[in-house]
Design a protein around this motif. Structure first.
Motif, PDB file in Angstrom:
ATOM      1  N   MET A 112       7.288  11.747 -13.531  1.00  0.00           N
ATOM      2  CA  MET A 112       7.263  11.370 -12.118  1.00  0.00           C
ATOM      3  C   MET A 112       8.245  12.191 -11.293  1.00  0.00           C
ATOM      4  N   GLY A 113       9.244  12.816 -11.967  1.00  0.00           N
ATOM      5  CA  GLY A 113      10.213  13.608 -11.238  1.00  0.00           C
ATOM      6  C   GLY A 113      11.263  12.741 -10.558  1.00  0.00           C
ATOM      7  N   PRO A 114      12.195  13.357  -9.855  1.00  0.00           N
ATOM      8  CA  PRO A 114      13.241  12.585  -9.164  1.00  0.00           C
ATOM      9  C   PRO A 114      12.660  11.778  -8.006  1.00  0.00           C
ATOM     10  N   LEU A 115      13.416  10.794  -7.573  1.00  0.00           N
ATOM     11  CA  LEU A 115      13.002   9.955  -6.457  1.00  0.00           C
ATOM     12  C   LEU A 115      12.820  10.818  -5.214  1.00  0.00           C
ATOM     13  N   SER A 116      11.628  10.789  -4.644  1.00  0.00           N
ATOM     14  CA  SER A 116      11.331  11.631  -3.485  1.00  0.00           C
ATOM     15  C   SER A 116      11.858  10.999  -2.210  1.00  0.00           C
ATOM     16  N   GLY A 117      11.906  11.803  -1.153  1.00  0.00           N
ATOM     17  CA  GLY A 117      12.340  11.281   0.137  1.00  0.00           C
ATOM     18  C   GLY A 117      11.420  10.194   0.644  1.00  0.00           C
ATOM     19  N   ALA A 118      10.120  10.363   0.421  1.00  0.00           N
ATOM     20  CA  ALA A 118       9.168   9.346   0.867  1.00  0.00           C
ATOM     21  C   ALA A 118       9.396   8.029   0.134  1.00  0.00           C
ATOM     22  N   GLU A 119       9.646   8.111  -1.190  1.00  0.00           N
ATOM     23  CA  GLU A 119       9.912   6.893  -1.946  1.00  0.00           C
ATOM     24  C   GLU A 119      11.173   6.200  -1.444  1.00  0.00           C
ATOM     25  N   ARG A 120      12.195   6.985  -1.094  1.00  0.00           N
ATOM     26  CA  ARG A 120      13.436   6.398  -0.583  1.00  0.00           C
ATOM     27  C   ARG A 120      13.185   5.664   0.737  1.00  0.00           C
ATOM     28  N   ARG A 121      12.359   6.247   1.588  1.00  0.00           N
ATOM     29  CA  ARG A 121      12.097   5.600   2.875  1.00  0.00           C
ATOM     30  C   ARG A 121      11.294   4.314   2.692  1.00  0.00           C
TER      31      ARG A 121
ATOM     32  N   VAL B 192       5.284   7.512   6.230  1.00  0.00           N
ATOM     33  CA  VAL B 192       5.031   7.228   4.811  1.00  0.00           C
ATOM     34  C   VAL B 192       3.877   6.238   4.681  1.00  0.00           C
ATOM     35  N   LEU B 193       3.004   6.238   5.671  1.00  0.00           N
ATOM     36  CA  LEU B 193       1.834   5.375   5.607  1.00  0.00           C
ATOM     37  C   LEU B 193       0.606   6.209   5.989  1.00  0.00           C
ATOM     38  N   PRO B 194       0.225   7.147   5.117  1.00  0.00           N
ATOM     39  CA  PRO B 194      -0.915   8.014   5.416  1.00  0.00           C
ATOM     40  C   PRO B 194      -2.232   7.252   5.373  1.00  0.00           C
TER      41      PRO B 194
ATOM     42  N   ALA C 134       0.828  -1.212   0.000  1.00  0.00           N
ATOM     43  CA  ALA C 134       0.000   0.000   0.000  1.00  0.00           C
ATOM     44  C   ALA C 134       0.859   1.256   0.000  1.00  0.00           C
ATOM     45  N   ALA C 135       1.954   1.235   0.772  1.00  0.00           N
ATOM     46  CA  ALA C 135       2.856   2.387   0.794  1.00  0.00           C
ATOM     47  C   ALA C 135       3.532   2.571  -0.567  1.00  0.00           C
ATOM     48  N   MET C 136       3.938   1.468  -1.199  1.00  0.00           N
ATOM     49  CA  MET C 136       4.545   1.558  -2.526  1.00  0.00           C
ATOM     50  C   MET C 136       3.552   2.132  -3.535  1.00  0.00           C
ATOM     51  N   GLU C 137       2.302   1.669  -3.459  1.00  0.00           N
ATOM     52  CA  GLU C 137       1.273   2.182  -4.362  1.00  0.00           C
ATOM     53  C   GLU C 137       1.028   3.669  -4.153  1.00  0.00           C
TER      54      GLU C 137
ATOM     55  N   ALA D 221      11.275   2.456  -0.018  1.00  0.00           N
ATOM     56  CA  ALA D 221      12.176   1.486  -0.656  1.00  0.00           C
ATOM     57  C   ALA D 221      13.128   0.872   0.371  1.00  0.00           C
ATOM     58  N   SER D 222      13.598   1.676   1.314  1.00  0.00           N
ATOM     59  CA  SER D 222      14.516   1.163   2.340  1.00  0.00           C
ATOM     60  C   SER D 222      13.824   0.134   3.226  1.00  0.00           C
ATOM     61  N   VAL D 223      12.593   0.440   3.643  1.00  0.00           N
ATOM     62  CA  VAL D 223      11.849  -0.504   4.488  1.00  0.00           C
ATOM     63  C   VAL D 223      11.567  -1.787   3.717  1.00  0.00           C
ATOM     64  N   PHE D 224      11.158  -1.649   2.458  1.00  0.00           N
ATOM     65  CA  PHE D 224      10.856  -2.820   1.645  1.00  0.00           C
ATOM     66  C   PHE D 224      12.093  -3.698   1.462  1.00  0.00           C
ATOM     67  N   ALA D 225      13.220  -3.085   1.113  1.00  0.00           N
ATOM     68  CA  ALA D 225      14.447  -3.847   0.887  1.00  0.00           C
ATOM     69  C   ALA D 225      14.907  -4.540   2.166  1.00  0.00           C
ATOM     70  N   THR D 226      14.799  -3.848   3.295  1.00  0.00           N
ATOM     71  CA  THR D 226      15.200  -4.450   4.566  1.00  0.00           C
ATOM     72  C   THR D 226      14.312  -5.636   4.918  1.00  0.00           C
ATOM     73  N   ALA D 227      13.002  -5.467   4.752  1.00  0.00           N
ATOM     74  CA  ALA D 227      12.077  -6.567   5.051  1.00  0.00           C
ATOM     75  C   ALA D 227      12.347  -7.760   4.145  1.00  0.00           C
ATOM     76  N   ALA D 228      12.554  -7.512   2.845  1.00  0.00           N
ATOM     77  CA  ALA D 228      12.827  -8.612   1.909  1.00  0.00           C
ATOM     78  C   ALA D 228      14.099  -9.352   2.300  1.00  0.00           C
ATOM     79  N   LEU D 229      15.129  -8.608   2.695  1.00  0.00           N
ATOM     80  CA  LEU D 229      16.385  -9.239   3.105  1.00  0.00           C
ATOM     81  C   LEU D 229      16.203 -10.068   4.365  1.00  0.00           C
ATOM     82  N   LEU D 230      15.459  -9.542   5.328  1.00  0.00           N
ATOM     83  CA  LEU D 230      15.209 -10.284   6.573  1.00  0.00           C
ATOM     84  C   LEU D 230      14.381 -11.540   6.314  1.00  0.00           C
ATOM     85  N   TRP D 231      13.439 -11.466   5.385  1.00  0.00           N
ATOM     86  CA  TRP D 231      12.660 -12.653   5.028  1.00  0.00           C
ATOM     87  C   TRP D 231      13.548 -13.705   4.363  1.00  0.00           C
ATOM     88  N   ILE D 232      14.391 -13.263   3.442  1.00  0.00           N
ATOM     89  CA  ILE D 232      15.252 -14.202   2.722  1.00  0.00           C
ATOM     90  C   ILE D 232      16.237 -14.882   3.668  1.00  0.00           C
ATOM     91  N   LEU D 233      16.744 -14.134   4.651  1.00  0.00           N
ATOM     92  CA  LEU D 233      17.701 -14.687   5.623  1.00  0.00           C
ATOM     93  C   LEU D 233      17.000 -15.247   6.857  1.00  0.00           C
TER      94      LEU D 233
END
Length: 516
Positions: free
Chosen positions: A302-311, A368-370, A139-142, A313-325
């Motif tokens: 879409m413009g440059p990557l916003s701060g919200a998108e970076r945050r 980032v979860l309004p 939902a946050a990514m969307e 993406a960071s949460v998503f990547a961290t969660a995916a890594l923790l799931w994989i490991l």
């Protein structure tokens, strides 16, 4: 089923022709309504099945040691299955039937209080929280269109000649569908596909690309469905399967192990889909210039990557890594958890659910979860999962499961390849006329409890390509105006047959070595 829309205009509208919502998120998918006559038939059939199985002399009431409990469980399960298949009432409402019926009928034989507790427990299973956390990330990514940016970059990287563009659409759509629902993926990718087709048609004098356009639209639907097979949170059927196996077979499928189950199938099947769609798409001969420019224009808008998108993406990547490991990390922290909570055994689903909920909390903390993102979460799916687990638990706890196992013992004596092939074929056929979640709910409870057979069913449930009613993505792209029903049936039927054969071979020669 939504009615076919008029031919798409050059504006990347939503499937229904409405403008995208002001917050930039994905437009709502068209709602396929079941006719009142079909609903009435479904309600009547469900009630008749319940009364016959629960109170008529069927033999279920004579199972030694269980009284009428197996008959009651069978009646409730039949009622739920029929109402799910006919969509007689909202599927989430049907999923709540055990909350009332099981305690009232004494299905567990534990007294009112004990039956209430046993019935409620599945609605709070760890898989519910895993799916909730996964949907929260989606939902946050969307909300911030991060998934759209990723899809556009994937398509540019693969190439923009017609054949590669079709492949890029498939790969991008499937990659997104690994992590968010197939419906949300299709809704997000449809405006991208429409914008690209509008660019191509304008470039070619306004000529409608009916073959290439239909192939692109079908690629969105098919890749949305197949991509979700690849991860544990990719679609609700995966969670239902994993929860069922953990509850009934006491076998916990970890996040990384599920990727080993589903992702190779996705990687094998997507090229087949691409080549089959290209056979139809290539009938349109056109000059293809500016495909990269069209993608670049959408990225630039879409413009440059916003701060919200970076945050996000960071949460998503961290969660995916923790799931994989997960297996490694869980082994390290399990002793500390056992010391802190005596008697509690930390299974893989508990660890994965904890990661998912921590990710959701991190998104909240990062602001980032309004509210608009919370509204996108399909909470009815969570209730459906809970109801699925409750139905399976009732079948097991009432004694009906043991009776079914004895009656199906003859099926279990068939050669394994035949069990797998029959399960795959029946599941694909049923999913053509019923939702994949309803299909897998019914199939898991009647098939032999062999992991290769059950996993083949879970995969096959996402493999209907022939009818708009098969899955929401099929209905969504059908409303684009590029697809005629005979074309979808002709292309989809061939892929349905291929899916049955591929699932059968895949399960027989790969999954049997991966799963006990």
């Amino acid at each position: 089923m939504s009615e076919p829309a008029e031919p798409a205009s050059t504006h990347p509208a939503s499937p229904s022709g409405a403008a995208p919502p002001p917050d930039g998120g994905a437009p709502a998918p068209p709602k396929e309504e079941t006719s009142p006559v079909v609903r009435a038939i479904g309600i009547s059939l469900g009630l008749i099945a319940f009364l016959v199985l629960a109170f008529a002399p069927t033999g279920l009431e004579r199972i030694e040691g269980y009284g009428r409990r197996p008959a009651f469980a069978a009646g409730v399960a039949a009622l739920m299955a029929i109402w799910w298949l006919f969509e007689a009432i909202p599927i989430a409402v049907t999923a709540c039937i055990p909350l009332v019926a099981f305690p009232a009928l004494g299905v567990y034989g534990k007294g009112l209080g004990g039956d209430v507790r046993r019935t409620v427990e599945p609605f709070f299973d760890a898989y519910i929280f895993l799916f909730l956390g996964g949907m929260t990330i989606g939902a946050a990514m969307e909300h911030f269109n991060l998934h759209r940016r990723v899809a556009l970059h994937i398509m540019r990287a693969i190439g923009t000649d017609p054949k590669r563009l079709l492949l890029g659409m498939i790969v991008a759509t499937a990659s997104i569908s690994l992590w968010i629902s197939n419906t949300a993926t299709a809704v997000m990718m449809l405006p991208i596909a429409l914008a690209l087709l509008a660019q191509l048609e304008t470039q070619n004098g306004g000529r409608r690309l009916k073959h290439f356009g239909a192939a692109v639209m079908l690629s969105v639907a098919y890749a949305s469905n197949v991509g979700g097979i690849g991860t544990k949170i990719g679609t609700g059927t995966n969670s239902i399967f994993c929860g069922f196996v953990a509850e009934k077979l006491h076998y916990d499928i970890g996040f990384l192990q599920y990727i080993a189950i589903g992702l190779p199938f996705v990687a094998i099947f997507l090229p087949i889909i691409w080549l089959w769609l290209w056979r139809y798409a290539r009938h349109d001969r056109f000059d293809f210039r500016g495909g990269r420019e069209a993608l670049g224009e959408q990225l630039a808008a879409m413009g440059p990557l916003s701060g919200a998108e970076r945050r996000v993406a960071s949460v998503f990547a961290t969660a995916a890594l923790l799931w994989i490991l997960g297996d490694l990390i869980r082994g390290l922290i399990a002793p500390a958890v056992a010391a802190l909570l005596p008697g509690f055994k930390m299974a893989g689903k508990h660890y994965e659910a904890a990661v998912a909920m921590l990710a959701a909390l991190s998104l909240m903390a990062a602001r980032v979860l309004p509210l608009a993102a919370w509204k996108r979460i399909p909470y009815g799916t969570l209730v459906l999962l809970g109801g699925s687990f409750a139905m399976a638990a009732g079948i097991e706890g009432s004694g009906l499961g043991k009776w079914m196992a004895s009656e199906l013992a003859v099926v279990a004596t068939l050669p394994l390849w035949l069990q797998i092939s029959a399960a795959a074929a029946a599941t694909v056929a049923l999913s053509a006329v019923a939702s994949n979640t309803a299909t897998v709910n019914v199939a898991l409870n009647v098939l032999p409890a062999a992991l290769p057979v059950l996993s083949a069913t879970a995969i096959a449930a996402s493999c209907d390509f022939m009818l708009p009613a098969g899955t929401p993505p099929n209905a969504i792209v059908f409303g684009s105006g590029y697809i005629r029903l005979p074309v979808m049936i002709r292309i989809g039927f061939a892929l349905d047959v291929v899916a049955v054969l591929l699932v059968s071979v895949y399960a027989r020669f790969y999954l049997v070595h991966l799963l006990p």
